[in-house]
Design a protein around this motif. Structure first.
Motif, short mmCIF file in Angstrom:
data_model
loop_
_atom_site.label_atom_id
_atom_site.label_comp_id
_atom_site.label_asym_id
_atom_site.label_seq_id
_atom_site.Cartn_x
_atom_site.Cartn_y
_atom_site.Cartn_z
N LYS A 108 0.87 -1.18 0.00
CA LYS A 108 0.00 0.00 0.00
C LYS A 108 0.90 1.22 0.00
O LYS A 108 1.77 1.37 0.87
CB LYS A 108 -0.89 -0.05 1.25
N LEU A 109 0.72 2.11 -0.96
CA LEU A 109 1.57 3.29 -1.05
C LEU A 109 1.10 4.40 -0.13
O LEU A 109 1.89 5.03 0.57
CB LEU A 109 1.60 3.81 -2.50
N TRP A 110 -0.20 4.64 -0.10
CA TRP A 110 -0.80 5.82 0.53
C TRP A 110 -1.57 5.39 1.76
O TRP A 110 -2.53 4.63 1.67
CB TRP A 110 -1.63 6.52 -0.52
N TRP A 111 -1.12 5.87 2.93
CA TRP A 111 -1.73 5.52 4.21
C TRP A 111 -2.40 6.76 4.80
O TRP A 111 -1.73 7.76 5.08
CB TRP A 111 -0.67 5.02 5.18
N LYS A 112 -3.69 6.69 5.03
CA LYS A 112 -4.42 7.78 5.69
C LYS A 112 -4.36 7.58 7.19
O LYS A 112 -5.37 7.28 7.85
CB LYS A 112 -5.86 7.84 5.19
#
Length: 462
Positions: A108-112
């Motif tokens: 997963k590249l983008w972690w919120k």
């Protein structure tokens, strides 16, 4: 300014965020002859800093934020980029058979994770208040949670939690962007000699050209210099507009026999944190990564490193692996600031000490806004630089705006006007007015060593 057509030969110097995003969007816009050159084999290494890639883009992780004070144009562009980061996360899952070796379907590249912006005082700073006003203006104020509880777990400081922000895994994101660019038809020359650009020239026909370390000359219709911290050394005209500076990075390795800490600092449970970014502390930290590494950065002082370049004294990178003169240690000032942050805000980590340090070389502009434009008096030569420590979040979308400028439409866009070549006569120009006589020069600093990594050590006291 060259008139581009789909068959124009375009050479891009640098495979970092500015270079790879520009290449990707040029290919997506129909340009069929785009080549990226870099002295580091970022593709084979997957941009991984652990295997010796030295650049600001080749990092463990980078912050995704939408807090920009009064600079609502950057806030809006960051919001658009976040939508594309969502799309990239989806593509990794659904198109796993085409991934580079450094990525797998479960990545997963983008972690919120959320983004906690801590004040160092009992009040929110003016920058934070301006940010909240712009968030309200854009109809997203309800995503920002303001804490006025003096008993909350981060101490007595005022804070705002942005529930929509977080971080991206930087080197994996660049590897994915390169993969997308290659599938779109972009060519790459990634080699310490064949891809290392040593000078810029003009052919007898008046076309821009580059000379590489292997002695070859490459002619193009357009050359775009996006070399990060190496950009000012290639474009003398940028002196006074851009300066190469280093931020300081330290990591802490969580032991595998401490599942309590692995759980506490997991990105699902712990936010990105900044501490006094506009109040002199200049500290930021991330949740742990998949290997249990927690990164802490310091940008309170942006270090410079002056050296001779073609008869000029300019600031240039001094990295652990790539440059002739090497440096992997941080100034003691940086170590002391990082230790203070950990001791105050995450004291449970102090027993493990620091596990690694790194100088991260950026290119700052006179006003912290990007520089994307044609170089005055140099036909066919453009620059895409000046990330100023906040460019990475725009990786999926930056090239869209760069292409508009390269096609001659910069004056018709908000970002084309923001990023144009410019000058300043103000006394303070983001530190560029200091030059080699300034206090931030690396050679003037007391440097740390591994003995200073322990929180029991008193040697990091200045």
């Amino acid at each position: 300014m060259p008139r581009l057509n789909p068959n124009s030969k375009i050479l891009i110097v640098g495979s970092g965020v500015f270079g790879i995003s520009t290449a990707l969007w040029l290919a997506r816009s129909g340009y069929r002859d785009v080549t990226v050159l870099d002295m580091q084999d970022t593709e084979t290494a997957g941009y991984d800093p652990a295997v010796g890639i030295d650049s600001a883009s080749a990092d463990i992780n980078k912050i995704i934020r939408f807090s920009y004070g009064e600079e609502i144009e950057y806030q809006r562009l960051a919001t658009q980029a976040a939508g594309m980061w969502d799309e990239w996360n989806r593509q990794i899952v659904e198109e796993s058979e085409d991934l580079p070796e450094s990525l797998k379907k479960t990545d997963k590249l983008w972690w919120k994770s959320g983004f906690l912006r801590l004040s160092t005082t009992g009040e929110l700073g003016e920058f934070e208040l301006k940010t909240l006003r712009n968030m309200e203006r854009e109809g997203i104020r309800d995503t920002q949670f303001r804490s006025d509880d003096t008993a909350e777990r981060f101490g007595v400081h005022k804070a705002v939690l942005d529930s929509t922000a977080g971080f991206v895994e930087a080197y994996k994101s660049c590897a994915f962007a390169l993969c997308l660019a290659k599938k779109a038809g972009v060519k790459f020359i990634l080699h310490p000699m064949q891809g290392k650009v040593v000078s810029l020239d003009v052919t007898q026909e008046g076309k821009p050209a580059i000379k590489t370390a292997d002695g070859l000359t490459h002619e193009g219709d357009l050359v775009v210099v996006a070399g990060g911290g190496w950009t000012p050394s290639l474009i003398p005209e940028a002196d006074g507009l851009l300066e190469t500076t280093a931020g300081s990075i330290a990591t802490i390795q969580l032991p595998k026999d401490r599942p309590d800490l692995w759980e506490r600092f997991a990105p699902e449970n712990f936010p990105v944190v900044t501490w006094g970014m506009k109040e002199g502390k200049g500290i930021y930290s991330f949740p742990r990564d998949g290997n249990g590494v927690i990164k802490v950065g310091y940008r309170g002082t942006k270090w410079t490193n002056y050296d001779d370049v073609e008869g000029r004294r300019i600031s240039v990178p001094k990295t652990e692996h790539v440059t002739e003169k090497k440096e992997k240690n941080l100034p003691l000032t940086s170590i002391a600031a990082i230790k203070e942050y950990i001791s105050v805000n995450m004291p449970e980590l102090a027993e493990f000490g620091i596990s690694s340090t790194k100088l991260c070389w950026y290119t700052d502009s006179i006003d912290n806004s990007f520089v994307v434009d044609f170089v005055p008096g140099r036909p066919g030569l453009a620059i895409a630089s000046g990330g100023s420590g906040h460019g990475f979040k725009f990786l999926p979308i930056l090239g869209r705006e760069v292409v508009k400028i390269l096609e001659g439409n910069g004056n018709e866009t908000v970002y084309g006007n923001m990023w144009r070549w410019r000058h300043s006569t103000t006394p303070k120009r983001n530190g560029l007015e200091e030059g080699e006589d300034g206090p931030r020069v690396l050679a003037k600093q007391k440097m740390s060593s591994e003995v200073d990594w322990s929180f029991l050590s008193g040697s990091s006291k200045l």
